[in-house]
Design a protein around this motif. Structure first.
Motif, PDB file in Angstrom:
ATOM      1  N   ASP A  21      -4.429  93.087  62.761  1.00  0.00           N
ATOM      2  CA  ASP A  21      -3.764  92.951  64.060  1.00  0.00           C
ATOM      3  C   ASP A  21      -3.931  94.303  64.778  1.00  0.00           C
ATOM      4  N   VAL A  29      -0.821  93.209  59.286  1.00  0.00           N
ATOM      5  CA  VAL A  29      -1.300  94.207  60.254  1.00  0.00           C
ATOM      6  C   VAL A  29      -2.498  94.968  59.674  1.00  0.00           C
ATOM      7  N   GLU A  44       3.047  85.299  55.350  1.00  0.00           N
ATOM      8  CA  GLU A  44       2.389  85.098  56.637  1.00  0.00           C
ATOM      9  C   GLU A  44       2.293  83.596  56.950  1.00  0.00           C
ATOM     10  N   ARG A  83       3.787  89.079  59.579  1.00  0.00           N
ATOM     11  CA  ARG A  83       2.354  88.882  59.837  1.00  0.00           C
ATOM     12  C   ARG A  83       1.586  90.135  59.426  1.00  0.00           C
ATOM     13  N   ALA A 106      -0.842  95.798  66.785  1.00  0.00           N
ATOM     14  CA  ALA A 106       0.244  96.309  65.936  1.00  0.00           C
ATOM     15  C   ALA A 106      -0.222  97.555  65.180  1.00  0.00           C
ATOM     16  N   VAL A 155       5.841  95.230  68.899  1.00  0.00           N
ATOM     17  CA  VAL A 155       5.076  94.521  67.862  1.00  0.00           C
ATOM     18  C   VAL A 155       5.920  94.125  66.653  1.00  0.00           C
ATOM     19  N   THR A 178       9.023  89.334  62.140  1.00  0.00           N
ATOM     20  CA  THR A 178       8.873  88.241  63.110  1.00  0.00           C
ATOM     21  C   THR A 178      10.229  87.621  63.475  1.00  0.00           C
TER      22      THR A 178
END
Lengths: 140, 478
Positions: B213, B467, B459, B465, B216, B368, B388
């Motif tokens: 990502d 990175v 995830e 998630r 992020a 982020v 998240t």
């Protein structure tokens, strides 16, 4: 060897078997030494005495092991064996222990692991077929 | 233990017997297979018995058999009606990880890697009885550490003010009371400030080998090829003794308050009781000791780099990405059934994973999400994730904390017999220095689940998630 190690995924533990509570506690000293080091490489020239009390045999075993851990963390003293006297037919059990061991010397004895605490998880002292069986799980 | 599959990422342990809520275990089919005969599922169910538990007794995909709580467990208790359990935090209070980034690339480090690992091994005390002569604390100093946490070390010149902005709770948990920390705890832990410890604790030099990502990663200051350092340690003997002391208090309290315990290690007291208040004050003090511990070691990591590269640490760009707890109980606010509630969230081998926009996420990362640092094993990789909204809604803002053990230490040693693990890792380009080879054997890569599988589940379930992935280059262990 009257004690054997348990196969615990995250931590370590041992099971003990003896004919009496003092004998079981003696085994616990040996098992604790065997958890941390190779007991046959430990000397027995130094002596420490301690007293603990608890309302039940399993908690007395727990209290003894906590004292062994404290002695090791405070001054590096590792007991390999001990003489145990348990009193308290009525009321709390009282243990007087005379421990034989030595200050851990990293040059002579490799340490197998470090113990953080003595847990109550699956802690037991039970009588079966005239023998006492103990179980302890240590957090490492 | 009977389980029902909810979706590809979650199992439910339906409420039965004395359980007050369901158990929810984050595991895909592969990880669930490993759990089938493991006592850890029974431990998830046991935690569900505790008074005041809200939502579910949750377990992360790195779950494994612990004592009392499973490792990987999350339990949120109502702050007014619930209990606090020292077993839900563990002996190593505020065990956690801290990630540092650097301005160096792996290519620049290459020829000096072995020197750097050796310098770290000299500077950061590891193993039993280790400690530096230039850091000796009197009782008053120790009280300040317990009250102020990482800020104590920064005030002593061991760190930068900016470091504190990138630590969970700013490196100081509120409500600490040194008077609740026993003399024995101070005696055990005082000499151990600034020490790594043993077992699964480590200091690892790494390289960012993949970014998933880009936005992020940029916010976290991470880029491919960059050298990072990961520290994993906790509150040492001081925290261990606080836990031991209060387990005794809680065994009595459980009897007095009529709390039924399926496992004595879950002994608890109402949060609003005197026993609960005292434990939380002592636990916060131990947590602050752990924050200070990682801060002091950060200073020595910086000194090690400076010595090897003959440049001031500031010019090497060694900055804190984030520092997170994974053994803690903290008061946090969550919406439950449409109502905001103050909860005491126990995370025992689980990491806070707050979403973008949360006010407790450092400002630099607010767009982020909070960095979630997941160490793997010393042969493969670790991950940096981001928190998240879904974690906030489903898991009380929590995610996994590591790979999770697959083999007991006994079985790991048996698997390592006859092998030269240090040489094997060296062949893979990883320099390992340790106090004893027994630790290296117990901590061998095969002893752990593949952390990529664990991360795949969090995830997939949407509670974090990916990175970036970090590959080990050098490791020191106790």
């Amino acid at each position: 060897m009257p004690y054997h190690f348990l196969d615990h995924t995250g931590d370590v533990g041992f099971e003990l078997e003896a004919g009496s509570l003092p004998e079981l506690l003696r085994e616990a000293v040996a098992a604790f030494a065997g958890t941390l080091a190779e007991p046959e490489r430990l000397g027995g020239g130094e002596v420490r005495e301690l007293e603990v009390a608890a309302p039940a045999p399993d908690l007395l075993l727990h209290a003894l092991l906590e004292e062994l851990l404290y002695l090791f963390e405070r001054e590096g003293f590792l007991a390999r064996e001990g003489e145990m006297e348990v009193r308290g037919e009525e009321g709390p059990l009282r243990l007087r222990a005379r421990l034989h061991g030595e200050r851990w010397d990293p040059e002579r004895t490799a340490l197998k692991l470090l113990v953080k605490g003595v847990t109550y998880h699956r802690l037991a002292v039970e009588s079966r077929a005239g023998r006492l069986h103990g179980r302890v799980v240590l957090d490492i | 233990m009977r389980t029902e599959r909810i979706d590809p990422w979650r199992l439910r342990i339906p409420r039965h017997g004395g359980m007050r809520v369901d158990g929810i275990v984050y595991a895909d089919a592969g990880l669930a297979e490993d759990l089938r005969d493991d006592p850890c599922l029974e431990q998830v169910a046991n935690v569900a018995h505790l008074p005041g538990i809200v939502g579910a007794s949750i377990a992360m995909p790195d779950i494994h058999w612990g004592y009392g709580f499973p490792i990987g467990g999350v339990a949120a208790m109502d702050a007014d009606e619930g209990v606090v359990s020292p077993g839900g935090v563990g002996y190593d209070i505020n065990c956690g990880v801290r990630l540092l980034r650097s301005a160096l690339t792996a290519d620049e480090l290459g020829p000096r890697l072995r020197d750097l690992v050796a310098q770290l091994f000299r500077n950061v005390p590891t193993g039993v009885g280790a400690g530096r002569r230039d850091l000796r604390l009197g009782r008053r100093d120790l009280e300040r550490v317990l009250a102020r946490g990482a800020a104590w070390a920064v005030a002593r010149g061991m760190g930068e003010a900016d470091d504190l902005l990138h630590i969970e709770e700013g490196g100081c948990l509120a409500g600490a009371d040194a008077a609740e920390v026993s003399a024995r705890a101070c005696e055990r832990g005082g000499p151990q400030l600034g020490t790594l410890g043993s077992g699964n604790h480590f200091c690892e030099v790494q390289v960012v080998d993949e970014v998933f990502d880009a936005a992020a990663a940029a916010a976290f200051g991470l880029r491919e090829g960059q050298v990072t350092v990961l520290l994993h340690s906790g509150s040492r003997g001081l925290g261990h003794q606080v836990c031991s002391d209060f387990l005794k208090v809680m065994l009595d309290a459980s009897r007095r308050y009529g709390i039924a315990l399926p496992d004595r290690q879950l002994c608890s007291a109402p949060i609003r009781s005197e026993e609960g208040r005292r434990y939380l004050a002592a636990m916060a003090a131990a947590a602050n000791f752990a924050f200070a511990n990682r801060q002091v070691m950060t200073h020595w990591v910086r000194e090690s780099f400076a010595a090897v590269f003959r440049r001031p640490a500031a010019r090497l760009g060694l900055e804190v990405v984030y520092d997170i707890c994974h053994n803690i109980a903290k008061f946090e606010r969550f919406e439950v059934n449409g109502r905001e509630r103050r909860l005491c969230v126990h995370r025992k081998g689980a990491t806070r994973a707050y979403p973008p926009g949360h006010r407790e996420t450092p400002e630099a990362y607010r767009e982020v999400g909070q960095p979630v640092i997941i160490p793997g094993d010393m042969g493969r990789y670790s991950f940096v994730l981001a928190g998240t909204e879904r974690a906030f809604a489903e898991t009380f803002g929590s995610s996994c904390h590591g790979a999770g053990r697959r083999l007991s230490r006994h079985r790991a040693k048996a698997a390592a017999r006859g092998r030269d693990l240090v040489a094997e890792l060296a062949e893979r380009g990883i320099v390992v220095m340790a106090d004893g080879m027994a630790t290296v054997a117990e901590e061998m890569p095969e002893a752990y689940k593949d952390v990529a599988d664990v991360v795949g589940v969090v995830e997939g379930a949407g509670i974090s998630r990916r990175v970036a992935r970090l590959r080990p280059l050098g490791v020191i262990k106790g």
